[in-house]
Scaffold this motif. Structure first.
Motif, PDB file in Angstrom:
ATOM      1  N   PHE A  70       0.857  -1.189   0.000  1.00 54.43           N
ATOM      2  CA  PHE A  70       0.000   0.000   0.000  1.00 54.43           C
ATOM      3  C   PHE A  70       0.895   1.242   0.000  1.00 54.43           C
ATOM      4  CE2 PHE A  70      -3.215   2.791   2.271  1.00 54.43           C
ATOM      5  CZ  PHE A  70      -4.114   2.817   1.226  1.00 54.43           C
ATOM      6  N   TYR A  71       1.914   1.210   0.838  1.00 62.03           N
ATOM      7  CA  TYR A  71       2.881   2.310   0.912  1.00 62.03           C
ATOM      8  C   TYR A  71       3.589   2.496  -0.429  1.00 62.03           C
ATOM      9  CZ  TYR A  71       7.457   4.436   1.663  1.00 62.03           C
ATOM     10  OH  TYR A  71       8.573   5.203   1.540  1.00 62.03           O
ATOM     11  N   LEU A  72       3.979   1.379  -1.057  1.00 67.50           N
ATOM     12  CA  LEU A  72       4.706   1.463  -2.329  1.00 67.50           C
ATOM     13  C   LEU A  72       3.800   1.913  -3.476  1.00 67.50           C
ATOM     14  CD1 LEU A  72       6.944  -1.758  -2.273  1.00 67.50           C
ATOM     15  CD2 LEU A  72       7.697   0.619  -2.038  1.00 67.50           C
ATOM     16  N   GLY A  73       2.486   1.888  -3.235  1.00 60.25           N
ATOM     17  CA  GLY A  73       1.547   2.284  -4.297  1.00 60.25           C
ATOM     18  C   GLY A  73       1.403   1.216  -5.367  1.00 60.25           C
ATOM     19  N   ILE A  74       1.571  -0.039  -4.981  1.00 57.08           N
ATOM     20  CA  ILE A  74       1.382  -1.142  -5.938  1.00 57.08           C
ATOM     21  C   ILE A  74      -0.051  -1.083  -6.461  1.00 57.08           C
ATOM     22  CG2 ILE A  74       1.260  -3.674  -6.161  1.00 57.08           C
ATOM     23  CD1 ILE A  74       4.138  -2.616  -5.894  1.00 57.08           C
ATOM     24  N   ARG A  75      -0.203  -1.177  -7.791  1.00 56.13           N
ATOM     25  CA  ARG A  75      -1.544  -1.100  -8.381  1.00 56.13           C
ATOM     26  C   ARG A  75      -1.607  -2.000  -9.618  1.00 56.13           C
ATOM     27  NH1 ARG A  75      -1.220   3.135 -12.320  1.00 56.13           N
ATOM     28  NH2 ARG A  75       0.879   3.984 -12.327  1.00 56.13           N
ATOM     29  N   PRO A  76      -2.778  -2.134 -10.209  1.00 50.06           N
ATOM     30  CA  PRO A  76      -2.897  -3.021 -11.379  1.00 50.06           C
ATOM     31  C   PRO A  76      -1.822  -2.702 -12.416  1.00 50.06           C
ATOM     32  CG  PRO A  76      -5.073  -2.353 -10.660  1.00 50.06           C
ATOM     33  CD  PRO A  76      -4.096  -1.561  -9.824  1.00 50.06           C
ATOM     34  N   GLY A  77      -1.209  -3.754 -12.930  1.00 50.23           N
ATOM     35  CA  GLY A  77      -0.112  -3.580 -13.881  1.00 50.23           C
ATOM     36  C   GLY A  77       1.238  -3.806 -13.234  1.00 50.23           C
ATOM     37  N   ASP A  78       1.318  -3.632 -11.911  1.00 50.73           N
ATOM     38  CA  ASP A  78       2.590  -3.842 -11.213  1.00 50.73           C
ATOM     39  C   ASP A  78       2.772  -5.316 -10.864  1.00 50.73           C
ATOM     40  OD1 ASP A  78       3.115  -1.130 -11.264  1.00 50.73           O
ATOM     41  OD2 ASP A  78       2.323  -0.769  -9.244  1.00 50.73           O
ATOM     42  N   GLU A  79       4.024  -5.738 -10.811  1.00 47.21           N
ATOM     43  CA  GLU A  79       4.334  -7.119 -10.448  1.00 47.21           C
ATOM     44  C   GLU A  79       5.282  -7.150  -9.258  1.00 47.21           C
ATOM     45  OE1 GLU A  79       5.961  -9.001 -13.935  1.00 47.21           O
ATOM     46  OE2 GLU A  79       4.056  -8.886 -15.028  1.00 47.21           O
ATOM     47  N   VAL A  80       5.127  -8.188  -8.446  1.00 47.30           N
ATOM     48  CA  VAL A  80       6.017  -8.401  -7.305  1.00 47.30           C
ATOM     49  C   VAL A  80       6.441  -9.865  -7.303  1.00 47.30           C
ATOM     50  CG1 VAL A  80       6.211  -8.411  -4.778  1.00 47.30           C
ATOM     51  CG2 VAL A  80       4.926  -6.579  -5.921  1.00 47.30           C
ATOM     52  N   ILE A  81       7.731 -10.097  -7.162  1.00 46.50           N
ATOM     53  CA  ILE A  81       8.250 -11.468  -7.066  1.00 46.50           C
ATOM     54  C   ILE A  81       7.849 -12.046  -5.708  1.00 46.50           C
ATOM     55  CG2 ILE A  81      10.367 -12.851  -6.893  1.00 46.50           C
ATOM     56  CD1 ILE A  81       9.833 -11.820  -9.747  1.00 46.50           C
ATOM     57  N   VAL A  82       7.282 -13.257  -5.724  1.00 45.63           N
ATOM     58  CA  VAL A  82       6.828 -13.922  -4.493  1.00 45.63           C
ATOM     59  C   VAL A  82       7.290 -15.381  -4.536  1.00 45.63           C
ATOM     60  CG1 VAL A  82       4.787 -14.632  -3.163  1.00 45.63           C
ATOM     61  CG2 VAL A  82       4.771 -12.427  -4.336  1.00 45.63           C
ATOM     62  N   PRO A  83       7.811 -15.897  -3.423  1.00 46.99           N
ATOM     63  CA  PRO A  83       8.189 -17.320  -3.418  1.00 46.99           C
ATOM     64  C   PRO A  83       6.954 -18.213  -3.561  1.00 46.99           C
ATOM     65  CG  PRO A  83       8.536 -16.323  -1.244  1.00 46.99           C
ATOM     66  CD  PRO A  83       8.084 -15.227  -2.156  1.00 46.99           C
ATOM     67  N   ALA A  84       7.099 -19.301  -4.317  1.00 48.70           N
ATOM     68  CA  ALA A  84       5.960 -20.209  -4.523  1.00 48.70           C
ATOM     69  C   ALA A  84       5.654 -21.001  -3.254  1.00 48.70           C
ATOM     70  CB  ALA A  84       6.251 -21.162  -5.686  1.00 48.70           C
ATOM     71  N   GLU A  85       6.677 -21.225  -2.424  1.00 49.27           N
ATOM     72  CA  GLU A  85       6.465 -21.995  -1.202  1.00 49.27           C
ATOM     73  C   GLU A  85       6.476 -21.042  -0.009  1.00 49.27           C
ATOM     74  OE1 GLU A  85       5.475 -24.918  -1.302  1.00 49.27           O
ATOM     75  OE2 GLU A  85       5.512 -25.498   0.791  1.00 49.27           O
ATOM     76  N   THR A  86       5.297 -20.600   0.373  1.00 53.35           N
ATOM     77  CA  THR A  86       5.168 -19.680   1.510  1.00 53.35           C
ATOM     78  C   THR A  86       3.723 -19.696   1.981  1.00 53.35           C
ATOM     79  OG1 THR A  86       5.527 -17.390   2.264  1.00 53.35           O
ATOM     80  CG2 THR A  86       4.690 -17.674   0.020  1.00 53.35           C
ATOM     81  N   HIS A  87       3.450 -18.912   3.009  1.00 49.25           N
ATOM     82  CA  HIS A  87       2.076 -18.697   3.485  1.00 49.25           C
ATOM     83  C   HIS A  87       1.342 -17.863   2.432  1.00 49.25           C
ATOM     84  CE1 HIS A  87      -1.184 -17.130   5.983  1.00 49.25           C
ATOM     85  NE2 HIS A  87      -0.818 -17.944   6.960  1.00 49.25           N
ATOM     86  N   VAL A  88       0.065 -18.121   2.286  1.00 43.08           N
ATOM     87  CA  VAL A  88      -0.700 -17.411   1.253  1.00 43.08           C
ATOM     88  C   VAL A  88      -0.675 -15.892   1.451  1.00 43.08           C
ATOM     89  CG1 VAL A  88      -2.944 -17.578   2.455  1.00 43.08           C
ATOM     90  CG2 VAL A  88      -2.876 -17.443  -0.044  1.00 43.08           C
ATOM     91  N   ALA A  89      -0.466 -15.445   2.696  1.00 38.13           N
ATOM     92  CA  ALA A  89      -0.463 -14.000   2.972  1.00 38.13           C
ATOM     93  C   ALA A  89       0.632 -13.267   2.197  1.00 38.13           C
ATOM     94  CB  ALA A  89      -0.287 -13.754   4.476  1.00 38.13           C
ATOM     95  N   THR A  90       1.767 -13.911   1.975  1.00 36.43           N
ATOM     96  CA  THR A  90       2.878 -13.269   1.258  1.00 36.43           C
ATOM     97  C   THR A  90       2.422 -12.815  -0.127  1.00 36.43           C
ATOM     98  OG1 THR A  90       4.195 -15.054   2.285  1.00 36.43           O
ATOM     99  CG2 THR A  90       5.369 -13.503   0.880  1.00 36.43           C
TER     100      THR A  90
END
Ligand SMILES: *Cc1c(COP(=O)(O)O)cnc(C)c1O
Length: 387
Positions: A70-90
């Motif tokens: 929210f702070y970074l202003g992530i919005r539609p069109g933006d991508e974030v790298i996320v590990p496939a093996e983690t809690h769904v919250a990530t």
């Protein structure tokens, strides 16, 4: 009559004693339940313990993760790298802002994100890289930070299981741009629900203080005239209350004892587990990598993985509680599978871990004698299933 064995070795149990109860009662006896001094004191103590430059108390780790994007202003069109093996919250935290979680598979050695695969998943739209210190084993943050620095990306550490995780002598949550901790009941320490957002950036800490309280421009103690404030931005209600903070401070003081017990249990269990051929063990603490020993995960080898449910049921019938981190790789959870159409083969290592792993308890509610029983029970469960 059916005999139901009771679980006498539970997977996790909150460690709350008289001191926590006194601290909570003291808050309840006074007039200040939120916006009080304890949350700030807890934040200062947390920074001291972890070496984080700034700490902001929040209502959960999920809240901390959401506040980052929210702070970074992530919005539609933006991508974030996320590990496939983690809690769904990530991953959810990214998607809540309208961004796209771009998954990177795990490595077999530790279960952590496979850093060598990150660069191939970056695009012009990538804004941040998130990692999770899987089960408390630190990610090689120099490598992650180097990739991020070259591309000007923000690094978020999901440190929910990383109280007591150190990389090159520095605590998790103080290694990237921001860190997110959880104080859910069965984590390393608890405030019932609760979390902490750490960051190296002063302006982020100051902004997040506003964002977690409706986006108003003046905190309670800054309002010289009562009722005079403005809301120049959007905001949430993600505060930690004074009861949680009071309990959190006691728990923080007890962390060294909790960690020592976890390490002792883990080392004992490791020794016993090495006698079992049918399981794969992850690499733990070595050199610059200091784990927080959240649990002892084992991956059932070969076709035994298909019979994991039977192994787990057998252990349960003998009174040994287990868990799995995580029941499915995140891309295989309904929301992500349906939205993006991921197939299990696209993140084979994460899939292998989720399908075949069993998490064994090493928490401070247990002692070394329990570790022998956990290993013996696993062994007999495997031979039972193999018969
Ligand atoms: C538990 C956990 C979370 C969620 O924490 P909450 O405080 O319950 O929101 C996020 N990430 C990881 C890795 C976790 O283990």
């Amino acid at each position: 009559m059916q005999q139901e064995m009771k679980i006498d070795i539970p997977y996790g149990r909150p460690m709350l004693g008289d001191e926590e109860k006194r601290a909570a009662l003291e808050v309840l006896s006074g007039p200040i339940l939120v916006h009080g001094p304890r949350a700030h004191e807890f934040e200062r103590n947390f920074s001291r313990v972890t070496g984080a430059e700034h700490s902001v108390s929040v209502s959960s780790c999920t809240a901390a993760l959401h506040l980052c994007y929210f702070y970074l202003g992530i919005r539609p069109g933006d991508e974030v790298i996320v590990p496939a093996e983690t809690h769904v919250a990530t991953a959810h935290a990214v998607e809540l802002c309208g961004g796209k979680a771009v998954f990177v598979d795990a490595e077999r050695r530790t279960g952590n994100i496979d850093i060598d695969q990150i660069e191939s998943k970056l695009s012009e739209r990538t804004r941040a890289i998130s990692i999770v210190h899987y089960l408390g084993m630190p990610v090689d943050m120099d490598k992650v930070n180097e990739i991020a620095r070259k591309r000007g990306l923000f690094v978020v550490e999901d440190a929910a299981l990383a109280m007591g995780t150190y990389y090159k002598g520095r605590h998790a949550g103080a290694l990237g741009d921001a860190g997110c901790f959880s104080f859910y009941p069965v984590k390393h320490m608890t405030t019932a629900e609760g979390g902490m957002l750490t960051t190296r950036h002063r302006e982020m800490a100051e902004k997040v203080l506003r964002l977690k309280a409706f986006g108003v421009d003046k905190a309670m103690h800054e309002r010289t005239t009562p009722g005079v404030y403005d809301a120049p931005m959007l905001g949430l209600n993600y505060r930690m209350n004074e009861i949680q903070a009071a309990i959190g401070m006691v728990q923080l003081n007890r962390m060294p004892a909790f960690l020592a017990a976890r390490k002792e249990n883990y080392d004992a269990l490791s020794k016993f587990l090495r006698e079992i051929d049918e399981i794969h063990l992850f690499q733990s603490t070595h050199g610059d990598f200091q784990s927080s020993y959240y649990c002892h995960a084992v991956v059932l080898r070969g076709s035994l993985a298909d019979r994991k449910a039977e192994v787990v049921r057998h252990m349960k019938s003998k009174g040994v509680g287990t868990s799995v981190h995580y029941p499915k790789s995140v891309p295989q959870l309904g929301y992500y599978r349906e939205k993006y159409g991921y197939r299990p083969e696209e993140h084979p290592v994460a899939h292998w871990i989720s399908e075949g792993s069993i998490a064994l308890p090493v928490g401070p509610h247990l002692g070394v004698e329990d570790m022998r029983r956990i290993a013996d029970t696993l062994k007999s469960a495997i031979s039972e299933v193999n018969r």
